[in-house]
Motif scaffolding. Structure first.
Motif, short mmCIF file in Angstrom:
data_model
loop_
_atom_site.label_atom_id
_atom_site.label_comp_id
_atom_site.label_asym_id
_atom_site.label_seq_id
_atom_site.Cartn_x
_atom_site.Cartn_y
_atom_site.Cartn_z
N VAL A 110 87.11 15.12 79.58
CA VAL A 110 87.24 16.49 79.07
C VAL A 110 86.85 16.49 77.60
N GLN A 111 85.73 17.15 77.28
CA GLN A 111 85.24 17.19 75.90
C GLN A 111 85.79 18.42 75.19
N VAL A 112 86.57 18.20 74.14
CA VAL A 112 87.20 19.33 73.43
C VAL A 112 86.62 19.52 72.03
N ILE A 113 85.75 18.61 71.55
CA ILE A 113 85.09 18.75 70.24
C ILE A 113 83.59 18.66 70.47
N ASP A 114 82.85 19.61 69.86
CA ASP A 114 81.41 19.62 70.11
C ASP A 114 80.65 18.90 68.99
N LYS A 115 79.32 18.96 69.02
CA LYS A 115 78.49 18.19 68.10
C LYS A 115 78.55 18.70 66.66
N ASP A 116 79.10 19.90 66.47
CA ASP A 116 79.29 20.43 65.11
C ASP A 116 80.72 20.23 64.63
N ALA A 117 81.49 19.43 65.39
CA ALA A 117 82.89 19.16 65.08
C ALA A 117 83.75 20.41 65.20
N LEU A 118 83.34 21.32 66.09
CA LEU A 118 84.13 22.51 66.40
C LEU A 118 84.77 22.33 67.78
N MET A 119 85.88 22.99 68.00
CA MET A 119 86.57 22.87 69.28
C MET A 119 85.81 23.63 70.36
N TRP A 163 79.16 9.92 66.63
CA TRP A 163 78.38 11.12 66.33
C TRP A 163 78.69 11.59 64.92
N CYS A 164 77.62 11.84 64.14
CA CYS A 164 77.81 12.40 62.80
C CYS A 164 77.58 13.91 62.88
N PRO A 165 78.63 14.71 62.68
CA PRO A 165 78.46 16.17 62.77
C PRO A 165 77.55 16.75 61.70
N LYS A 166 77.41 16.06 60.56
CA LYS A 166 76.56 16.59 59.50
C LYS A 166 75.09 16.22 59.74
#
Length: 888
Positions: free
Chosen positions: A302-311, A185-188
């Motif tokens: 368990v997903q700890v980082i979202d698609k915007d690269a935020l926790m 996944w590319c957060p940008k």
């Protein structure tokens, strides 16, 4: 416009102006449809499909090289009589194009979400119509002889129909599926990218050693990780089942530091007991290998980082933090709580988005995939049995290695611009329907509330169909039947996996044949220091600037002469200047020839009996050049073909033959003049035709001026294939003997500094009768080109005094220096010059033997000093040799 009439040479401008010539002739070619290729069953086709440049793009050096190579092959085959089609087009470039339009919207204070999908797509199409033709106009400036009437776009109606048809056929065969998997996944760019779109770059980082306490015990397991922020999503720690260090801990429970969550110790063969501590944290939602371990052991995700690269909320107190800031704060907390054992420096490969260079985030998400193994197998076999041939051959192994280890291809992208996935979901019953046309109702419950999948297909999905979608597939068109499979694909080594492999398996799956027979791989264009050209380094060179300043022919020739298949090419302005000088050499030589053809009767054939040795030699050398150029083009050794042409034109035709022909052009015998005119005109015409694929503009302009040309354009002229009557090995041997004598005399004159216009006595001792007679018969060549008076003898009783000497081809050459130069004055001058050189050389040698200088000076400075030393040593040796001559 019309072609230039047979103008006399005096109408030819004194200086070559590439801008004026190139603008005139490209318009002439395009207006007259000379690039057009119609289906003609009685002629053998030759077809290249252009690797479609991004519609967002503008011409860069990689494009310039790639398209120059394609144009050379197309023009050459066209002249050979093939029905040659070079089919152009552009790629919709999903991520790049959407980003361009979103940047526009940001400047306007808006966003795509404010516009909505339909309005946003309208804006993208507007952008495409406004700017999308920029690169194709630039390709015209390069001289690309594409059939522009057939230009395609990966999202035009025909290509879009092909994309849907392929998706549906693969879906119906069970080769396209949807599932939850770890993707890149590319957060940008805010989308998934495939494995081969990830660029792995070595970056300095750290290994963080962390204690994971065993529940209800004083024991702990130490793990090492480069990404401590992901530990908040750990669901287990894995060890190798045969690792005795941890045998008593398998099945135990650990307490995840900071989070406080209980996680098990599991045994799995995936773990390398020799790496790190031999214990691996398992984070199925953020690592592809951990995902597979999690599936085997039925672990939660368990997903700890979202698609915007935020926790995420699963990260507890770190929710909302950027992943890098979370790492910083988490490591600090681990240290303060006593869980951090140590931190070691560690350089490791980090995945970056190939589009925007953002560090990618392995992310668990629901995506569409192509099942690759069944498609890869026939494509592997095609390379093994020779139906696909890679040039250079070493790339076959690169291709096979990737195909034999291929993973399923993630084809969905979270974008709006692109081919939308042709799948609909029923809001009433949840049924999923894949359809070629937009369905009106659910196939299961007949409900009408249908929502299309929001994702679009990977740009490479449509590009993979390019060799047959552009020719009309899925319709059974005459173009498709005639031009498919295409002849050769010309492409860079960097997209073998992105594009070449996908075209091969797509062609085999949907056409039953490979899409092309040959894959001609070239390298990248690097800067002079061997670095990849990039915006960040500021080392890019704009081909359009080069064309405007030096001309397209110079750029093309520079690119091809430095090219060997598969290898990278360094861009040097010195080589570009050399190519421009070559243009000027051709122009000036041609102008001289044309100025001397004003009274030439091209209908009158030359009498073979009147051909001189030089005439026979240049005809034979022309035949050899034509054969060599053709043979190298057949092998895709375009650089070597260009080098042979350069050597023939500059060294043999211009520097030798034209100079020798001047005697007869300016002489009193009209028949001698006519013979020289005939040879000059015929060889110049054939040479221009050989050179045309490489330098199309200058060759067309000069060819049109020749009284001996036939037809409306050099593009349609027959490829030169001189017959056996041109082959004259005897003339080549004899002429080479005379040329070696001339070179020897010229070298002597240069070494002892004889003024250019001063005639020298040249005494040649030739014991062999045949050689002596050859020199006597053609002594005029020596006298003309070596500025001297020739005397030939069988033997010399006494060697002449104060004479420079050379040996060549079984003869001894003497040039008496008395009266030719002031020997004492020249000796004094050279002695003084030698003294200065030796002084400078001593200084440099002192520097290079100084350990302090070598330790402190930058590498480039040391290299410059070494180059100076080498240059001065060469000058010293040359002067020493000249002083020896004078001393004798």
């Amino acid at each position: 416009m019309t072609a230039v009439k047979n103008q006399p040479g005096t109408d030819m401008p004194k200086a070559y102006d590439p801008g004026a010539v190139e603008a005139r002739w490209y318009g002439f070619w395009e207006e007259n449809k000379f690039f057009r290729a119609e289906v003609k069953p009685d002629r053998e086709p030759f077809c290249i499909v252009m690797p479609p440049p991004n519609v967002t793009g503008q011409l860069h050096m990689g494009h310039a090289l790639d398209n120059t190579l394609q144009d050379i092959l197309t023009r050459w085959r066209r002249m050979q009589g093939f029905n040659a089609l070079w089919l152009p087009g552009t790629d919709h470039a999903g991520i790049a194009t959407q980003a361009k339009v979103e940047e526009q919207l940001v400047r306007e204070g808006a966003s795509r979400h404010q516009l909505g999908r339909d309005k946003f797509l309208e804006r993208v199409w507007e952008w495409k119509y406004q700017y999308g033709g920029r690169i194709t106009h630039q390709l015209r400036k390069l001289g690309a002889s594409c059939d522009w009437d057939r230009e395609r776009f990966t999202m035009d109606e025909g290509c879009s129909e092909a994309v849907r048809e392929v998706f549906l056929r693969l879906f119906e065969k069970g080769l396209i599926y949807r599932g939850h998997y770890i993707t890149n996944w590319c957060p940008k760019c805010n989308t998934t990218i495939s494995d081969i779109e990830v660029e792995h770059l070595d970056k300095p980082g750290h290994f963080y050693y962390i204690k994971y306490p065993v529940k209800d015990s004083d024991q702990f397991i130490a793990i090492a990780t480069t990404r401590p922020e992901t530990m908040l999503g750990d669901v287990a720690v894995a060890v190798h089942p045969e690792d005795e260090r941890y045998s008593g801990l398998v099945g135990k429970t650990l307490i995840l530091p900071v989070a406080g969550r209980e996680i098990p110790v599991i045994a799995d063969d995936y773990v390398d007991p020799e790496f790190g501590t031999g214990a691996v944290k398992i984070t199925p939602a953020h690592d592809p290998n951990d995902f597979e371990v999690g599936v085997r052991h039925n672990l939660p995700q368990v997903q700890v980082i979202d698609k915007d690269a935020l926790m995420t909320g699963e990260a507890g107190k770190y929710k909302g933090l950027d992943r890098w800031e979370c790492r910083k704060q988490l490591v600090k907390e681990l240290d303060s709580l006593g869980y951090l054992i140590k931190v070691d420096d560690h350089t490791h490969a980090v995945g970056h988005c190939y589009r925007c260079t953002t560090v990618i985030e392995p992310m668990l998400s629901k995506q569409w995939f192509v099942r690759m193994k069944p498609l890869a197998e026939p494509a592997i076999q095609a390379a093994k049995d020779g139906r696909i041939r890679f040039l250079p051959e070493r790339f076959t192994k690169v291709y096979l290695n990737w195909m034999e280890n291929i993973r399923d291809w993630c084809i969905s992208r979270q974008l709006w611009w692109g081919h939308r996935i042709p799948v609909w979901y029923c809001e009433d019953c949840g049924e999923m329907t894949a359809s070629r046309d937009t369905p009106k109702e659910c196939s299961k419950c007949k409900g009408t509330k249908l929502e299309q999948d929001p994702d679009v297909l990977d740009t490479w999905f449509s590009s993979a169909l390019w060799p047959f979608s552009t020719l009309g597939w899925p319709k059974k068109t005459v173009d498709l039947a005639y031009f498919y499979p295409t002849s050769v694909l010309v492409t860079g080594r960097d997209i073998i996996f992105f594009w070449v492999a996908r075209m091969i398996f797509s062609g085999l799956e949907f056409m039953g044949e490979v899409p092309f027979k040959d894959v001609f791989i070239h390298g990248l264009v690097l800067d002079a220091l061997g670095r990849k050209m990039s915006k960040s380094l500021g080392n890019g060179v704009d081909p359009i600037d080069v064309i405007e300043n030096h001309g397209a022919d110079s750029l093309r020739f520079m690119l091809v002469t430095g090219n060997t298949p598969g290898n990278d090419l360094r861009f040097h302005y010195e080589r570009l200047e050399g190519a421009r000088n070559f243009n000027n050499k051709i122009w000036n030589a041609s102008r001289f020839v044309l100025m001397n053809l004003y009274d030439y009767d091209h209908e009158q054939k030359a009498d073979p009996k009147r051909l001189t040795l030089a005439d026979r030699w240049i005809y034979s050398r022309f035949r050899a050049a034509a054969a060599g150029v053709t043979a190298n083009l057949e092998k895709y050794e375009l650089g070597e073909a260009a080098r042979l042409l350069y050597e023939f034109i500059w060294n043999e035709f211009c520097d030798w033959y034209i100079e020798l022909a001047k005697q007869r052009l300016y002489g009193a015998d009209p028949l001698e003049r006519a013979t020289a005119q005939h040879v000059l005109a015929e060889v110049l015409k054939g040479t221009l035709e050989l050179l045309h694929p490489f330098m199309p503009f200058i060759t067309e302009d000069i060819w049109q001026r020749l009284p001996v040309h036939r037809g409306r354009t050099i593009m349609k002229a027959a490829w030169p294939a001189p017959g056996k009557e041109y082959n004259d090995p005897e003339a080549e041997v004899e002429m080479e003997a005379l040329m070696e004598i001339i070179r020897s005399v010229r070298h002597i004159r240069s070494e002892v500094n004889v003024p250019p216009g001063k005639k020298a006595d040249i005494l040649i001792e030739a014991p062999e009768k045949k050689t002596r007679e050859l020199i006597q018969k053609w002594s005029g060549y020596i006298e003309t080109l070596a500025a001297g008076r020739v005397q030939t003898v069988e033997t010399l009783a006494d060697k002449p005094d104060q004479a420079a000497h050379a040996a060549a081809r079984g003869v001894e050459i003497y040039v008496p220096l008395k009266g030719l130069i002031d020997i004492n004055q020249e000796t004094a001058r050279l002695t003084k010059e030698l003294g200065v050189i030796e002084k400078d050389l001593a200084k440099i040698k002192g520097k290079l033997s100084n350990d302090g200088f070598l330790a402190k000076a930058p590498a480039d400075v040391i290299e410059k000093e070494k180059a100076k030393e080498s240059e001065l040593s060469g000058k010293r040796d040359s002067i020493t040799g000249r002083l020896k001559i004078l001393g004798k």
